[in-house]
Design a protein around this motif. Structure first.
Motif, short mmCIF file in Angstrom:
data_model
loop_
_atom_site.label_atom_id
_atom_site.label_comp_id
_atom_site.label_asym_id
_atom_site.label_seq_id
_atom_site.Cartn_x
_atom_site.Cartn_y
_atom_site.Cartn_z
N SER A 1 0.82 -1.22 0.00
CA SER A 1 0.00 0.00 0.00
C SER A 1 0.85 1.26 0.00
CB SER A 1 -0.94 0.01 1.21
OG SER A 1 -0.21 0.07 2.43
N ALA A 2 2.17 1.12 -0.22
CA ALA A 2 3.03 2.29 -0.40
C ALA A 2 2.94 2.74 -1.85
CB ALA A 2 4.48 1.94 -0.04
N VAL A 3 3.10 4.05 -2.06
CA VAL A 3 2.85 4.64 -3.38
C VAL A 3 4.04 5.51 -3.80
CG1 VAL A 3 1.25 6.00 -4.78
CG2 VAL A 3 0.39 4.69 -2.82
N VAL A 4 4.46 5.37 -5.06
CA VAL A 4 5.47 6.24 -5.66
C VAL A 4 4.89 6.78 -6.96
CG1 VAL A 4 7.84 6.42 -6.48
CG2 VAL A 4 7.27 4.76 -4.69
N PHE A 5 5.06 8.08 -7.20
CA PHE A 5 4.47 8.75 -8.36
C PHE A 5 5.55 9.05 -9.40
CE2 PHE A 5 1.78 9.65 -4.72
CZ PHE A 5 0.50 9.48 -5.22
N TYR A 6 5.12 9.04 -10.69
CA TYR A 6 6.05 9.26 -11.79
C TYR A 6 5.43 10.14 -12.86
CZ TYR A 6 8.66 5.33 -9.85
OH TYR A 6 9.37 4.51 -9.02
N LEU A 7 6.28 10.88 -13.55
CA LEU A 7 5.93 11.56 -14.79
C LEU A 7 6.96 11.12 -15.83
CD1 LEU A 7 5.01 15.12 -13.47
CD2 LEU A 7 3.43 13.40 -14.37
N ILE A 8 6.48 10.46 -16.89
CA ILE A 8 7.37 9.85 -17.87
C ILE A 8 7.16 10.52 -19.23
CG2 ILE A 8 8.08 7.69 -18.97
CD1 ILE A 8 6.73 6.26 -16.57
N PRO A 9 8.13 11.30 -19.72
CA PRO A 9 7.98 11.93 -21.04
C PRO A 9 8.33 10.93 -22.14
CG PRO A 9 10.06 12.59 -20.06
CD PRO A 9 9.38 11.69 -19.06
N VAL A 10 7.42 10.76 -23.08
CA VAL A 10 7.67 9.87 -24.21
C VAL A 10 7.56 10.70 -25.49
CG1 VAL A 10 7.02 7.74 -25.39
CG2 VAL A 10 6.64 7.96 -22.92
N THR A 11 8.54 10.55 -26.37
CA THR A 11 8.55 11.28 -27.64
C THR A 11 8.52 10.29 -28.80
OG1 THR A 11 10.96 11.31 -27.78
CG2 THR A 11 9.90 13.13 -26.59
N ASP A 12 8.18 10.79 -29.97
CA ASP A 12 8.24 9.94 -31.15
C ASP A 12 9.69 9.56 -31.47
OD1 ASP A 12 8.98 12.51 -31.88
OD2 ASP A 12 7.78 12.56 -33.71
N THR A 13 10.64 10.42 -31.09
CA THR A 13 12.06 10.10 -31.29
C THR A 13 12.47 8.89 -30.46
OG1 THR A 13 12.57 12.42 -31.76
CG2 THR A 13 14.40 10.98 -31.15
N LEU A 14 12.03 8.86 -29.18
CA LEU A 14 12.33 7.73 -28.32
C LEU A 14 11.65 6.47 -28.84
CD1 LEU A 14 13.50 6.47 -25.74
CD2 LEU A 14 11.42 7.22 -24.54
N GLU A 15 10.39 6.59 -29.22
CA GLU A 15 9.67 5.42 -29.74
C GLU A 15 10.37 4.85 -30.98
OE1 GLU A 15 5.19 4.03 -31.13
OE2 GLU A 15 5.80 6.11 -31.34
N LYS A 16 10.83 5.73 -31.87
CA LYS A 16 11.52 5.27 -33.07
C LYS A 16 12.84 4.59 -32.72
CE LYS A 16 13.28 6.79 -37.57
NZ LYS A 16 13.47 7.96 -38.49
N ALA A 17 13.56 5.14 -31.75
CA ALA A 17 14.83 4.53 -31.35
C ALA A 17 14.61 3.13 -30.80
CB ALA A 17 15.52 5.41 -30.30
N ILE A 18 13.56 2.95 -30.02
CA ILE A 18 13.27 1.63 -29.47
C ILE A 18 12.82 0.67 -30.56
CG2 ILE A 18 11.66 0.39 -27.95
CD1 ILE A 18 11.81 2.89 -26.12
N SER A 19 12.03 1.15 -31.49
CA SER A 19 11.54 0.27 -32.56
C SER A 19 12.66 -0.16 -33.50
CB SER A 19 10.42 0.96 -33.35
OG SER A 19 10.93 2.07 -34.08
N THR A 20 13.68 0.67 -33.64
CA THR A 20 14.79 0.35 -34.56
C THR A 20 16.06 -0.09 -33.82
OG1 THR A 20 15.49 2.68 -34.57
CG2 THR A 20 13.94 1.98 -36.29
N ALA A 21 15.97 -0.20 -32.49
CA ALA A 21 17.11 -0.62 -31.68
C ALA A 21 18.32 0.29 -31.90
CB ALA A 21 17.49 -2.07 -31.96
#
Length: 264
Positions: free
Chosen positions: A192-212
């Motif tokens: 029941s402990a909680v940690v909060f996050y804000l995660i910025p995702v960009t199309d540049t990051l998504e493309k890097a992950i998709s193309t390794a």
């Protein structure tokens, strides 16, 4: 870093070894920086929940308050991941994270994204969706002890990337332009402990992950741990939101965090 191995893995298999090759780092921050406001608001939740350590033995009690205490006890005693999921979903409902006309709280929602040229799976333990778009992700972990965040944070990041991919796919089907950037709110619950996050995702990051490939732009996501007086709740199963001081602060954080999730 550019020479590190990048292979396709499902979101549940992500570790810190998937963050470093894609230039992703976590930054712990305080409440002022995280919420962009030095003052935490009062939580809009039952006074019975805020002021009672245990479920009251006498007098009338609302179904919401009863459910809170029963689910909190279940998380403390069951040692089951499903208990944490149920408690997280209840908290989101009690804090009105699904107040939008098209908002829905979902559990065990399957999503996917492209990694190293292959479609891989991810699963949102609990999430808030509005108009078929992800607006909040919750990752649970019934384990507690040293190193738990390092184990679970990469999986939350993978889910955020999958949510970004899903949201843009839904926007395309609706005839809307794709987003090039989205800050995905996330929560990790350890018991029941909680940690909060804000995660910025960009199309540049998504493309890097998709193309390794290695993105030259660093992605930094924020981590905020509520400043509770009994911090042993992060290593001692059974504390968490049970102490009233902890509970009040955590629920204040839930109230403040809502602005990143709920449409106005």
């Amino acid at each position: 870093m550019a020479n590190l191995i990048r292979s396709a893995k499902s979101g549940s298999d992500w570790t810190i070894n998937e963050l470093l090759p894609f230039n992703i780092q976590v930054a712990p921050v305080n409440a002022t920086l995280f919420f962009e406001d030095p003052d935490l608001p009062q939580p809009s939740i039952s006074e019975t929940i805020l002021n009672n350590l245990q479920m009251p033995d006498d007098g009338d009690i609302s179904e919401d308050a009863r459910d809170f205490f029963l689910h909190l006890s279940s998380v403390e005693n069951a040692f089951e991941e499903s208990a944490v999921d149920d408690f997280a979903a209840l908290l989101l409902r009690l804090m009105k994270y699904n107040s939008g006309r098209q908002s829905l709280i979902r559990s065990r929602k399957d999503i996917s994204f492209i990694m190293a040229g292959h479609r891989v799976d991810a699963k949102a333990d609990v999430c808030v969706m509005e108009n078929n778009l992800f607006s909040l992700l919750v990752k649970e972990d019934r384990r507690q002890g040293q190193g738990y965040l390092q184990d679970i944070e990469p999986q939350l990041v993978a889910e955020a990337i999958a949510a970004f991919h899903h949201n843009n796919g839904s926007r395309t089907l609706a005839g809307l332009p794709k987003l090039t950037y989205k800050r995905i709110p996330g929560i990790v619950m350890i018991g029941s402990a909680v940690v909060f996050y804000l995660i910025p995702v960009t199309d540049t990051l998504e493309k890097a992950i998709s193309t390794a490939s290695y993105p030259t732009e660093e992605t930094i996501f924020f981590r905020f741990i509520p400043p509770v007086p009994d911090s042993s709740h992060y290593g001692d199963h059974g504390k968490g939101m049970r102490p009233l001081e902890n509970r009040h602060i955590v629920l204040q954080c839930f109230e403040a965090f809502k602005k990143f999730v709920v449409s106005t």
